[in-house]
Enzyme design. Structure first.
Site, short mmCIF file in Angstrom:
data_model
loop_
_atom_site.label_atom_id
_atom_site.label_comp_id
_atom_site.label_asym_id
_atom_site.label_seq_id
_atom_site.Cartn_x
_atom_site.Cartn_y
_atom_site.Cartn_z
N ARG A 166 54.62 25.63 45.73
CA ARG A 166 53.52 26.01 46.62
C ARG A 166 53.76 25.57 48.06
O ARG A 166 53.19 26.13 49.00
CB ARG A 166 52.19 25.51 46.06
CG ARG A 166 51.74 26.29 44.82
CD ARG A 166 50.45 25.74 44.25
NE ARG A 166 50.57 24.38 43.82
CZ ARG A 166 51.09 23.98 42.65
NH1 ARG A 166 51.50 24.87 41.79
NH2 ARG A 166 51.17 22.70 42.35
N GLU A 204 54.39 11.03 36.76
CA GLU A 204 53.51 10.23 35.89
C GLU A 204 54.21 9.96 34.54
O GLU A 204 54.19 8.85 34.03
CB GLU A 204 52.21 11.00 35.67
CG GLU A 204 51.07 10.10 35.33
CD GLU A 204 49.78 10.88 35.22
OE1 GLU A 204 49.72 12.00 35.73
OE2 GLU A 204 48.85 10.34 34.59
#
Ligand code: AMP
Length: 175
Positions: free
Chosen positions: A63, A100
């Site tokens: 993006r 993560e």
């Protein structure tokens, strides 16, 4: 001007539990699809760069390509793609960083930046800051100067800003 930015904000769609449980994904595709809203986002971001001196916008896949290349066009600068591992055809430099869960690697063409050139790193969203930091390390390793980091959206509660090495961090919309 205010109204179309409000419209853009209203078009950002919260998708719960994507890509995994507990994450609220900020989906900007409805903004991109609306010419007025998308233009307003890019114009507003470009306005914040008006008095800044820089050579390139570097956008982070995927993006960051959309936001970054529109910004490059608007500001009259060249665009540098920072891609996921294995996607760039020529000689690359790469940086691994922690997600993560697990790790990711991003790459940039080794000759994209000449020593001392200044770069604005652009992405759609700042979360923990790991991605932007890795991009910043790539630019620095190539001899470039990170002039500023720019995001359409900042998730302030994740305090990503505190993890970033750049002293100039600009976001258009904060949550
Ligand atoms: P981070 O490295 O944690 O700052 O994550 C930033 C990158 O992950 C950006 O490229 C974003 O597009 C994407 N990202 C992280 N969290 C979200 C979210 N809640 N909604 C949309 N994109 C996200």
């Amino acid at each position: 001007m205010e109204n179309s930015l409000d419209k853009a904000i209203s078009l950002i769609r919260d998708v719960r539990n994507y890509p995994k449980e507990g994450i609220i994904f900020k989906d900007i595709t409805p903004v991109l699809q609306d010419h007025e809203a998308f233009s307003m986002v890019i114009d507003s971001m470009a306005a914040k760069l008006k008095h800044m001196d820089f050579d390139y916008i570097a956008g982070i896949e995927a993006r960051g390509f959309i936001i970054g290349s529109a910004l490059a066009y608007k500001t009259g600068k060249g665009f540098i793609p920072i891609r996921k591992k294995g996607k760039l055809p020529y000689v690359t430099i790469s940086k691994e960083y922690a997600l993560e869960y697990g790790n990711a690697t991003i790459e940039m063409h080794a000759d994209a930046i000449r020593k001392g050139e200044s770069v604005i790193i652009a992405d759609d969203l700042l979360a923990t800051g790991g991605t932007a930091n890795a991009a910043s390390e790539l630019v620095t390793e190539a001899g470039g100067i990170v002039r500023c980091m720019m995001f359409m959206i900042e998730l302030e509660f994740l305090k990503g800003r505190e993890q970033l090495s750049s002293n100039e961090i600009i976001s258009l919309l904060k949550y």
